[in-house]
Design a protein around this motif. Structure first.
Motif, PDB file in Angstrom:
ATOM      1  N   LEU A   1      -5.971   0.617 -11.134  1.00  0.00           N
ATOM      2  CA  LEU A   1      -5.523   0.285  -9.787  1.00  0.00           C
ATOM      3  C   LEU A   1      -5.287  -1.219  -9.666  1.00  0.00           C
ATOM      4  CD1 LEU A   1      -5.019   1.519  -6.945  1.00  0.00           C
ATOM      5  CD2 LEU A   1      -7.399   0.960  -6.410  1.00  0.00           C
ATOM      6  N   ILE A   2      -6.189  -1.991 -10.244  1.00  0.00           N
ATOM      7  CA  ILE A   2      -6.068  -3.452 -10.200  1.00  0.00           C
ATOM      8  C   ILE A   2      -4.892  -3.918 -11.054  1.00  0.00           C
ATOM      9  CG2 ILE A   2      -7.203  -5.618 -10.845  1.00  0.00           C
ATOM     10  CD1 ILE A   2      -9.872  -4.265 -10.154  1.00  0.00           C
ATOM     11  N   ARG A   3      -4.721  -3.311 -12.239  1.00  0.00           N
ATOM     12  CA  ARG A   3      -3.609  -3.696 -13.116  1.00  0.00           C
ATOM     13  C   ARG A   3      -2.260  -3.404 -12.469  1.00  0.00           C
ATOM     14  NH1 ARG A   3      -6.160  -1.255 -17.658  1.00  0.00           N
ATOM     15  NH2 ARG A   3      -7.189  -2.775 -18.982  1.00  0.00           N
ATOM     16  N   ILE A   4      -2.097  -2.174 -11.987  1.00  0.00           N
ATOM     17  CA  ILE A   4      -0.820  -1.788 -11.388  1.00  0.00           C
ATOM     18  C   ILE A   4      -0.566  -2.578 -10.114  1.00  0.00           C
ATOM     19  CG2 ILE A   4       0.492   0.116 -10.366  1.00  0.00           C
ATOM     20  CD1 ILE A   4       0.197   0.244 -13.388  1.00  0.00           C
ATOM     21  N   GLY A   5      -1.629  -2.896  -9.404  1.00  0.00           N
ATOM     22  CA  GLY A   5      -1.491  -3.710  -8.204  1.00  0.00           C
ATOM     23  C   GLY A   5      -1.217  -5.167  -8.504  1.00  0.00           C
ATOM     24  N   GLN A   6      -1.289  -5.539  -9.799  1.00  0.00           N
ATOM     25  CA  GLN A   6      -1.018  -6.907 -10.250  1.00  0.00           C
ATOM     26  C   GLN A   6      -1.886  -7.922  -9.507  1.00  0.00           C
ATOM     27  OE1 GLN A   6       3.132  -7.927 -10.716  1.00  0.00           O
ATOM     28  NE2 GLN A   6       3.736  -5.787 -10.837  1.00  0.00           N
ATOM     29  N   CYS A   7      -3.171  -7.596  -9.384  1.00  0.00           N
ATOM     30  CA  CYS A   7      -4.109  -8.458  -8.668  1.00  0.00           C
ATOM     31  C   CYS A   7      -5.015  -9.184  -9.647  1.00  0.00           C
ATOM     32  CB  CYS A   7      -4.952  -7.625  -7.703  1.00  0.00           C
ATOM     33  SG  CYS A   7      -3.969  -6.768  -6.451  1.00  0.00           S
ATOM     34  N   ARG A   8      -5.408 -10.379  -9.269  1.00  0.00           N
ATOM     35  CA  ARG A   8      -6.232 -11.199 -10.157  1.00  0.00           C
ATOM     36  C   ARG A   8      -7.677 -11.238  -9.678  1.00  0.00           C
ATOM     37  NH1 ARG A   8      -2.465 -16.317 -12.078  1.00  0.00           N
ATOM     38  NH2 ARG A   8      -0.751 -15.052 -12.893  1.00  0.00           N
ATOM     39  N   PHE A   9      -8.311 -10.072  -9.731  1.00  0.00           N
ATOM     40  CA  PHE A   9      -9.742 -10.002  -9.475  1.00  0.00           C
ATOM     41  C   PHE A   9     -10.301  -8.880 -10.332  1.00  0.00           C
ATOM     42  CE2 PHE A   9      -7.454  -7.947  -5.934  1.00  0.00           C
ATOM     43  CZ  PHE A   9      -7.851  -6.629  -6.095  1.00  0.00           C
ATOM     44  N   THR A  10     -11.613  -8.801 -10.432  1.00  0.00           N
ATOM     45  CA  THR A  10     -12.253  -7.861 -11.340  1.00  0.00           C
ATOM     46  C   THR A  10     -12.685  -6.593 -10.626  1.00  0.00           C
ATOM     47  OG1 THR A  10     -14.460  -8.772 -10.931  1.00  0.00           O
ATOM     48  CG2 THR A  10     -13.141  -9.826 -12.660  1.00  0.00           C
TER      49      THR A  10
ATOM     50  N   CYS B   1      -7.387  -8.297  -2.328  1.00  0.00           N
ATOM     51  CA  CYS B   1      -8.626  -7.592  -2.657  1.00  0.00           C
ATOM     52  C   CYS B   1      -9.041  -6.683  -1.506  1.00  0.00           C
ATOM     53  CB  CYS B   1      -9.730  -8.598  -2.967  1.00  0.00           C
ATOM     54  SG  CYS B   1     -11.230  -7.853  -3.684  1.00  0.00           S
ATOM     55  N   VAL B   2      -8.892  -7.172  -0.281  1.00  0.00           N
ATOM     56  CA  VAL B   2      -9.241  -6.367   0.892  1.00  0.00           C
ATOM     57  C   VAL B   2      -8.348  -5.136   0.980  1.00  0.00           C
ATOM     58  CG1 VAL B   2      -9.309  -6.301   3.413  1.00  0.00           C
ATOM     59  CG2 VAL B   2     -10.158  -8.311   2.210  1.00  0.00           C
ATOM     60  N   SER B   3      -7.035  -5.331   0.853  1.00  0.00           N
ATOM     61  CA  SER B   3      -6.097  -4.211   1.011  1.00  0.00           C
ATOM     62  C   SER B   3      -6.287  -3.163  -0.083  1.00  0.00           C
ATOM     63  CB  SER B   3      -4.652  -4.726   1.010  1.00  0.00           C
ATOM     64  OG  SER B   3      -4.321  -5.342  -0.223  1.00  0.00           O
ATOM     65  N   LEU B   4      -6.494  -3.607  -1.315  1.00  0.00           N
ATOM     66  CA  LEU B   4      -6.689  -2.654  -2.407  1.00  0.00           C
ATOM     67  C   LEU B   4      -8.029  -1.927  -2.255  1.00  0.00           C
ATOM     68  CD1 LEU B   4      -4.675  -2.100  -4.670  1.00  0.00           C
ATOM     69  CD2 LEU B   4      -6.181  -3.321  -6.233  1.00  0.00           C
ATOM     70  N   SER B   5      -9.025  -2.622  -1.734  1.00  0.00           N
ATOM     71  CA  SER B   5     -10.316  -1.985  -1.470  1.00  0.00           C
ATOM     72  C   SER B   5     -10.165  -0.876  -0.439  1.00  0.00           C
ATOM     73  CB  SER B   5     -11.327  -3.020  -0.961  1.00  0.00           C
ATOM     74  OG  SER B   5     -11.595  -3.998  -1.930  1.00  0.00           O
TER      75      SER B   5
ATOM     76  N   LEU C   1       0.836  -1.200   0.000  1.00  0.00           N
ATOM     77  CA  LEU C   1       0.000   0.000   0.000  1.00  0.00           C
ATOM     78  C   LEU C   1       0.870   1.249   0.000  1.00  0.00           C
ATOM     79  CD1 LEU C   1      -2.871  -0.889   2.517  1.00  0.00           C
ATOM     80  CD2 LEU C   1      -2.934  -0.910   0.020  1.00  0.00           C
ATOM     81  N   TRP C   2       1.975   1.201   0.725  1.00  0.00           N
ATOM     82  CA  TRP C   2       2.920   2.319   0.740  1.00  0.00           C
ATOM     83  C   TRP C   2       3.477   2.541  -0.667  1.00  0.00           C
ATOM     84  CZ3 TRP C   2       7.547   2.613   4.725  1.00  0.00           C
ATOM     85  CH2 TRP C   2       8.164   3.856   4.609  1.00  0.00           C
ATOM     86  N   SER C   3       3.840   1.451  -1.325  1.00  0.00           N
ATOM     87  CA  SER C   3       4.371   1.557  -2.686  1.00  0.00           C
ATOM     88  C   SER C   3       3.336   2.154  -3.636  1.00  0.00           C
ATOM     89  CB  SER C   3       4.798   0.167  -3.182  1.00  0.00           C
ATOM     90  OG  SER C   3       5.787  -0.393  -2.353  1.00  0.00           O
ATOM     91  N   LEU C   4       2.088   1.714  -3.503  1.00  0.00           N
ATOM     92  CA  LEU C   4       1.040   2.208  -4.390  1.00  0.00           C
ATOM     93  C   LEU C   4       0.723   3.676  -4.146  1.00  0.00           C
ATOM     94  CD1 LEU C   4      -1.437  -0.821  -4.504  1.00  0.00           C
ATOM     95  CD2 LEU C   4      -0.157   0.139  -6.424  1.00  0.00           C
TER      96      LEU C   4
ATOM     97  N   GLN D   1       3.190  -6.031 -21.551  1.00  0.00           N
ATOM     98  CA  GLN D   1       2.066  -6.483 -22.369  1.00  0.00           C
ATOM     99  C   GLN D   1       0.955  -7.037 -21.498  1.00  0.00           C
ATOM    100  OE1 GLN D   1       3.981  -9.233 -25.013  1.00  0.00           O
ATOM    101  NE2 GLN D   1       4.627  -7.644 -26.465  1.00  0.00           N
ATOM    102  N   ASN D   2       1.336  -7.769 -20.450  1.00  0.00           N
ATOM    103  CA  ASN D   2       0.337  -8.333 -19.548  1.00  0.00           C
ATOM    104  C   ASN D   2      -0.405  -7.248 -18.780  1.00  0.00           C
ATOM    105  OD1 ASN D   2       0.932 -10.971 -20.236  1.00  0.00           O
ATOM    106  ND2 ASN D   2       2.439 -11.229 -18.592  1.00  0.00           N
ATOM    107  N   LEU D   3       0.320  -6.178 -18.410  1.00  0.00           N
ATOM    108  CA  LEU D   3      -0.295  -5.100 -17.658  1.00  0.00           C
ATOM    109  C   LEU D   3      -1.267  -4.298 -18.513  1.00  0.00           C
ATOM    110  CD1 LEU D   3       2.715  -3.701 -15.588  1.00  0.00           C
ATOM    111  CD2 LEU D   3       0.708  -4.885 -14.694  1.00  0.00           C
ATOM    112  N   HIS D   4      -0.968  -4.151 -19.784  1.00  0.00           N
ATOM    113  CA  HIS D   4      -1.762  -3.269 -20.633  1.00  0.00           C
ATOM    114  C   HIS D   4      -2.689  -3.999 -21.602  1.00  0.00           C
ATOM    115  CE1 HIS D   4       0.229   0.309 -19.203  1.00  0.00           C
ATOM    116  NE2 HIS D   4       1.387  -0.308 -19.344  1.00  0.00           N
ATOM    117  N   SER D   5      -2.697  -5.296 -21.536  1.00  0.00           N
ATOM    118  CA  SER D   5      -3.589  -6.043 -22.412  1.00  0.00           C
ATOM    119  C   SER D   5      -4.700  -6.680 -21.604  1.00  0.00           C
ATOM    120  CB  SER D   5      -2.808  -7.133 -23.165  1.00  0.00           C
ATOM    121  OG  SER D   5      -2.251  -8.051 -22.251  1.00  0.00           O
ATOM    122  N   TYR D   6      -5.788  -7.008 -22.279  1.00  0.00           N
ATOM    123  CA  TYR D   6      -6.918  -7.637 -21.592  1.00  0.00           C
ATOM    124  C   TYR D   6      -6.526  -9.034 -21.161  1.00  0.00           C
ATOM    125  CZ  TYR D   6     -11.378  -9.900 -20.763  1.00  0.00           C
ATOM    126  OH  TYR D   6     -12.411 -10.588 -20.185  1.00  0.00           O
TER     127      TYR D   6
END
Length: 335
Positions: free
Chosen positions: A120-129, A95-99, A58-61, A268-273
């Protein structure tokens, strides 16, 4: 005319001390449950190590997006209160921390500065919608009865700094950075915000060897009726924590936004669907110490990666945790 000036100063001081007392009376409503924090420290389901790693993320973000210290501190407060109250699976921790970060940013940041949820989800490299994040925010909001504010150590740090007579000598920026360093350890979540902030203030005053300012700290302590034993306990812990983060640039924290240098494949993974599997139903029960506990490694095996593994050469801020500063030595080259 001189009497009017003194009257104005006295009125300002009176208002500050009154505001200080009001926040002191309210801080108890925003404290994580101590029993929950103790359980986290003694379990491997969501261990203290896992929690601290997420706070460092969270500090990094907050640094990456240019968010304020207020956003970070509020996000950590929400996270600790939720973890100390609810039983969650390690795979839901990201998911909790990013929320919590997103909720805090919506309260403290200007709307034009808010990061879009999908980014936020992409940069956080999290696998949820995005919908997963929205559902989690709703759960956190309901469980914590969160509206728009919380009394935190930063609240008191700002008030103490305002009460201090020679504020130009006491760097608020440095005090905030030191607070962030402390919050990366779950142990400091057990401290009352008013006490933790005063311990930080005293630590800095003693470092400056300023006897007159020490009288101000004594006055604040007496006004809030903070016991000497309690203050000394947390002052010692603060001193130990800050010594761990000691740096020659201690008084000039690096507030540059983080810059990530990643491989072409990662970019590519960060910026692609990418398809994201929906998370399982989130259990809403409270702590049950009799349940079997999962290993912290399960969180990493679910595909969630720590942000610190992706930090580039700008992760050398004065108060960044050591393992983030060591990332400076790594190089991420384009393939």
């Amino acid at each position: 005319k001189q009497n009017l000036v003194y009257l104005h100063i006295d009125m300002d001081a009176f208002k500050l001390m009154k505001e200080l007392r009001v926040n002191y009376d309210q801080e108890v409503h925003y404290l994580p449950k101590v029993t929950g924090l103790v359980f986290i420290e003694s379990t491997v389901r969501i261990s203290a190590k896992c929690r601290d790693a997420k706070v460092e993320d969270l500090w990094s973000l907050t640094s990456f997006f240019g968010y304020s210290t207020q956003t970070f501190v509020l996000a950590v407060n929400l996270l600790d209160r939720f973890l100390a109250m609810m039983r969650i699976q390690p795979k839901h921790l990201s998911c909790v921390s990013l929320s919590c970060l997103h909720m805090a940013a919506k309260v403290t940041e200007e709307e034009c500065n808010l990061t879009p949820t999908d980014e936020l989800i992409r940069i956080g490299q999290c696998r949820f919608t995005v919908s997963d994040l929205a559902r989690m925010e709703k759960i956190v909001t309901e469980k914590l009865n969160f509206k728009s504010k919380a009394v935190t150590a930063l609240t008191f740090l700002h008030l103490y700094h305002e009460i201090a007579l020679s504020k130009e000598t006491l760097s608020l920026e440095k005090l905030e950075a030191q607070l962030k360093a402390c919050l990366c350890r779950i142990a400091f979540s057990k401290a009352k915000p008013s006490v933790l902030a005063l311990a930080l203030l005293r630590q800095e005053i003693e470092a400056l060897q300023w006897e007159d300012m020490l009288e101000v700290a004594y006055y604040i302590q007496a006004h809030l009726k903070i016991a000497n034993v309690e203050l000394m306990l947390w002052s010692e812990r603060v001193a130990q924590c800050l010594s761990d983060y000691a740096s020659p640039e201690c008084s000039k924290p690096n507030h540059r936004r983080l810059q990530w240098i990643v491989s072409r494949r990662t970019a590519q993974n960060l910026h692609s669907y990418r398809s994201v599997p929906e998370l399982p139903t989130i259990p809403e029960g409270c702590w049950d110490e009799s349940e079997s506990e999962d290993s912290c490694e399960d969180m990493m095996s679910s595909g969630e990666e720590s942000l610190s593994s992706s930090l580039g050469s700008d992760a050398e801020g004065s108060f960044f945790p050591p393992h983030l500063r060591r990332q400076k030595q790594r190089q991420y080259l384009f393939a």
